[in-house]
Design a protein around this motif. Structure first.
Motif, PDB file in Angstrom:
ATOM      1  N   THR A  60      44.894  39.326  39.495  1.00 58.74           N
ATOM      2  CA  THR A  60      44.071  38.446  38.732  1.00 58.74           C
ATOM      3  C   THR A  60      42.662  38.214  39.109  1.00 58.74           C
ATOM      4  O   THR A  60      41.668  38.463  38.042  1.00 58.74           O
ATOM      5  N   THR A 102      44.524  37.276  31.205  1.00 62.51           N
ATOM      6  CA  THR A 102      44.881  37.620  32.838  1.00 62.51           C
ATOM      7  C   THR A 102      45.306  36.105  33.459  1.00 62.51           C
ATOM      8  O   THR A 102      46.387  35.934  34.155  1.00 62.51           O
ATOM      9  N   TYR A 147      41.270  41.466  38.031  1.00 67.62           N
ATOM     10  CA  TYR A 147      40.872  41.996  36.429  1.00 67.62           C
ATOM     11  C   TYR A 147      39.898  41.135  35.914  1.00 67.62           C
ATOM     12  O   TYR A 147      39.137  41.715  34.939  1.00 67.62           O
TER      13      TYR A 147
END
Length: 230
Positions: free
Chosen positions: A81, A67, A84
């Motif tokens: 980001t 990521t 995740y």
């Protein structure tokens, strides 16, 4: 069809859960039966099948190093980001917790003796490799992994439908080589979950398996950018 951030979050959490539960589970529960080669394939196959199960939802990162590398190359927003990474870490923790619960069902299981598939160097390394060897291997192996991830999922790759196979097999290769060194992380979320339950040396050495993969992922993304066809 628009995919929401919450859907991506769930996909990343579930996918990372499967990766850590099946990968670490192969070591903790089935290790004596399948050996290092079987463990390597368990990690690789976990990623391969999740690529096709959740890849169309979130891209199937399942790994903060992926990521962050994707963010560094402009393929994912800062907002996504953060979401995740949180999902991936939670998925790894839930997987480790469930694996620990199941493992305790075996009368002679011991967390201290059998562990949860945590990574380590020196005394925590399967073959007692040094801290430097472990850190360098994590950087290099993650670098290789991210070049494959970026290259196989690139919009300019005409074989992108087979990306899951390439990524899964690459992770298998990485484990075949790296298991004796650190047990192989190349994924902070995969390391955080088990280390939280094992504690001690696994927790004190956790920084290696956070910094190493992130640095390797950034280098891998940089290498890919050098030859990427726009």
């Amino acid at each position: 069809m628009t995919v929401t951030l919450s859907q991506k979050f769930i996909a990343e959490l579930f996918g990372t859960f499967v990766l850590v539960f099946m990968g670490c589970g192969s070591a903790v529960i089935a290790g004596a039966h399948v050996g290092n080669l079987g463990i390597a394939f368990a990690f690789g196959l976990s990623v391969l099948v999740m690529c096709y199960a959740v890849g169309h939802i979130s891209g199937c990162h399942l790994n903060p190093a992926i990521t962050i590398s994707m963010w560094s190359t402009g393929n994912i927003s800062a907002k996504d980001t953060v979401a995740y990474i949180i999902a991936q870490i939670l998925g790894g923790i839930v997987a480790a917790a469930l694996l620990f619960f199941i493992a305790q069902g075996k009368p002679d299981y011991s967390l201290a003796a059998n562990g949860l598939g945590a990574n380590g160097v020196e005394e925590g390394s399967p073959d007692h490799y040094s801290l430097i060897s472990g850190l360098v291997s994590e950087v290099v192996l993650t670098m290789i992994f991210l070049v494959v991830v970026h290259g196989s999922t690139s919009k300019t790759n005409q074989n992108v439908k087979f990306a899951g196979i390439a990524i899964g097999l690459c992770l298998t290769l990485i484990h075949i080589v790296g298991i004796p060194v650190t047990g192989v992380s190349v994924n902070p979320a995969r390391s955080i979950g088990p280390a939280l339950f094992v504690g001690g040396r696994a927790l004190s050495q956790l920084w290696i398996f956070i910094i190493g993969p992130i640095v390797g992922g950034l280098i891998g993304g940089g290498i890919w950018k050098l030859y990427d066809r726009k």
